[in-house]
Design an enzyme around this catalytic site. Structure first.
Site, PDB file in Angstrom:
ATOM      1  N   ASP A  93     -12.564  27.875 -13.597  1.00  0.00           N
ATOM      2  CA  ASP A  93     -13.473  27.871 -14.790  1.00  0.00           C
ATOM      3  C   ASP A  93     -14.668  27.288 -14.421  1.00  0.00           C
ATOM      4  OD1 ASP A  93     -14.644  27.701 -17.249  1.00  0.00           O
ATOM      5  OD2 ASP A  93     -13.074  26.575 -18.090  1.00  0.00           O
TER       6      ASP A  93
ATOM      7  N   MET B  67      -9.142  20.216 -23.951  1.00  0.00           N
ATOM      8  CA  MET B  67      -9.859  19.268 -22.961  1.00  0.00           C
ATOM      9  C   MET B  67      -9.940  18.105 -23.845  1.00  0.00           C
ATOM     10  SD  MET B  67     -13.054  21.280 -21.085  1.00  0.00           S
ATOM     11  CE  MET B  67     -12.729  22.663 -22.230  1.00  0.00           C
TER      12      MET B  67
ATOM     13  N   MET C 260     -12.550  20.874 -27.312  1.00  0.00           N
ATOM     14  CA  MET C 260     -12.977  19.533 -26.867  1.00  0.00           C
ATOM     15  C   MET C 260     -13.145  18.621 -28.259  1.00  0.00           C
ATOM     16  SD  MET C 260     -16.310  20.909 -24.528  1.00  0.00           S
ATOM     17  CE  MET C 260     -16.144  22.438 -23.726  1.00  0.00           C
TER      18      MET C 260
ATOM     19  N   MET D  77     -10.859  23.249 -12.347  1.00  0.00           N
ATOM     20  CA  MET D  77     -12.138  23.261 -12.843  1.00  0.00           C
ATOM     21  C   MET D  77     -13.213  23.385 -11.577  1.00  0.00           C
ATOM     22  SD  MET D  77     -11.937  23.359 -16.203  1.00  0.00           S
ATOM     23  CE  MET D  77     -13.946  23.095 -16.483  1.00  0.00           C
TER      24      MET D  77
ATOM     25  N   ASP E 236     -12.197  27.084 -25.642  1.00  0.00           N
ATOM     26  CA  ASP E 236     -12.028  25.508 -24.947  1.00  0.00           C
ATOM     27  C   ASP E 236     -12.201  24.833 -26.470  1.00  0.00           C
ATOM     28  OD1 ASP E 236     -12.473  25.696 -22.359  1.00  0.00           O
ATOM     29  OD2 ASP E 236     -14.569  26.793 -22.659  1.00  0.00           O
TER      30      ASP E 236
ATOM     31  N   HIS F 143      -7.790  26.088 -23.680  1.00  0.00           N
ATOM     32  CA  HIS F 143      -7.843  25.005 -22.957  1.00  0.00           C
ATOM     33  C   HIS F 143      -8.389  23.879 -23.696  1.00  0.00           C
ATOM     34  CE1 HIS F 143     -10.672  23.520 -19.288  1.00  0.00           C
ATOM     35  NE2 HIS F 143      -9.437  22.689 -19.537  1.00  0.00           N
TER      36      HIS F 143
ATOM     37  N   HIS G 173     -10.582  32.888 -23.535  1.00  0.00           N
ATOM     38  CA  HIS G 173     -10.474  31.734 -23.143  1.00  0.00           C
ATOM     39  C   HIS G 173     -11.152  31.072 -24.400  1.00  0.00           C
ATOM     40  CE1 HIS G 173     -10.088  28.439 -20.100  1.00  0.00           C
ATOM     41  NE2 HIS G 173     -11.081  27.884 -20.538  1.00  0.00           N
TER      42      HIS G 173
ATOM     43  N   SER H 246     -14.926  33.517 -21.663  1.00  0.00           N
ATOM     44  CA  SER H 246     -14.994  32.019 -22.559  1.00  0.00           C
ATOM     45  C   SER H 246     -15.772  32.119 -23.783  1.00  0.00           C
ATOM     46  CB  SER H 246     -15.563  30.781 -21.527  1.00  0.00           C
ATOM     47  OG  SER H 246     -15.843  29.710 -22.193  1.00  0.00           O
TER      48      SER H 246
END
Length: 216
Positions: free
Chosen positions: A171, A68, A37, A137, A35, A66, A33, A8
């Site tokens: 994750d 979010m 957000m 998660m 993220d 990913h 990975h 990540s």
């Protein structure tokens, strides 16, 4: 199932992203990975499509993006164009789940669906036939470095029992010890942030993660 390690970038040095990506490649990572957000769906803000597009230019590994964010359907084109190979979004988001899955696939990416810790894993079952992966998660999404939530293991077990051929990703709090429990429960794709980027030898850490997950 093939064991895959997905470091990540949330735990990486953002001032040296190219070097961190190269570190992951040379250390034997299987994918990256990323993220995303928005500060609304989760209480943090990270990177967007322009940064991912720049990162893709200097990394050959598949990008596991990913989302979010509250309205993922509105941004699928952007992240597909940026170089995402897999796009994961949350079943709890405001976007229509089936339409979002279809949009991801139309854009040429693999579709993946994620659930927060408080969400019943059965919410993803109706969509499983359209998915390449489900992400469970094992922390509350939003920040890296959290402790592994062992209570999520039954979700993984239920998923593996229902969908024996599907990639199941975990994750949150994944390290060389917790990966054993997740693999035993049925997971085969592991997001590891702090465990990789805080390691003195990422290559040794990734090799040990794979060994402990059942692949020597």
């Amino acid at each position: 199932m093939d064991i895959k390690i997905s470091p990540s970038m949330l735990a990486s040095d953002f001032a040296n992203l190219e070097a961190e990506l190269k570190k992951c490649e040379s250390a034997g990572a299987d994918m990256i990975h990323l993220d995303v957000m928005d500060g609304c769906f989760v209480p943090n803000i990270t990177i967007g499509a322009p940064v991912i597009k720049a990162m893709k230019k200097v990394c050959a590994l598949p990008f596991d993006v990913h989302l979010m964010i509250e309205n993922p359907l509105e941004y699928i084109d952007d992240f597909a164009d940026a170089g995402a190979d897999i796009i994961t979004f949350h079943v709890e988001s405001k976007s229509d789940t089936q339409k979002t899955i279809e949009k991801i696939k139309v854009c040429g990416c693999k579709a993946s669906l994620s659930v927060k810790p408080d969400t019943d894993i059965k919410t993803v079952f109706p969509y499983a036939g359209s998915l390449s992966m489900v992400l469970v998660m094992t922390v509350e999404p939003g920040f890296g470095g959290q402790s592994f939530m062992r209570g999520m293991l039954p979700k993984i077990e239920r998923l593996r029992a229902e969908f024996p051929e599907m990639d199941i990703e975990v994750d949150g709090g994944i390290n060389t010890e917790t990966i054993k429990e997740c693999a035993a429960a049925g997971a085969n794709v592991f997001v590891a942030g702090s465990a990789v980027f805080n390691s003195k030898s990422p290559a040794q850490t990734i090799a040990l993660l794979k060994k402990n997950a059942g692949k020597i």
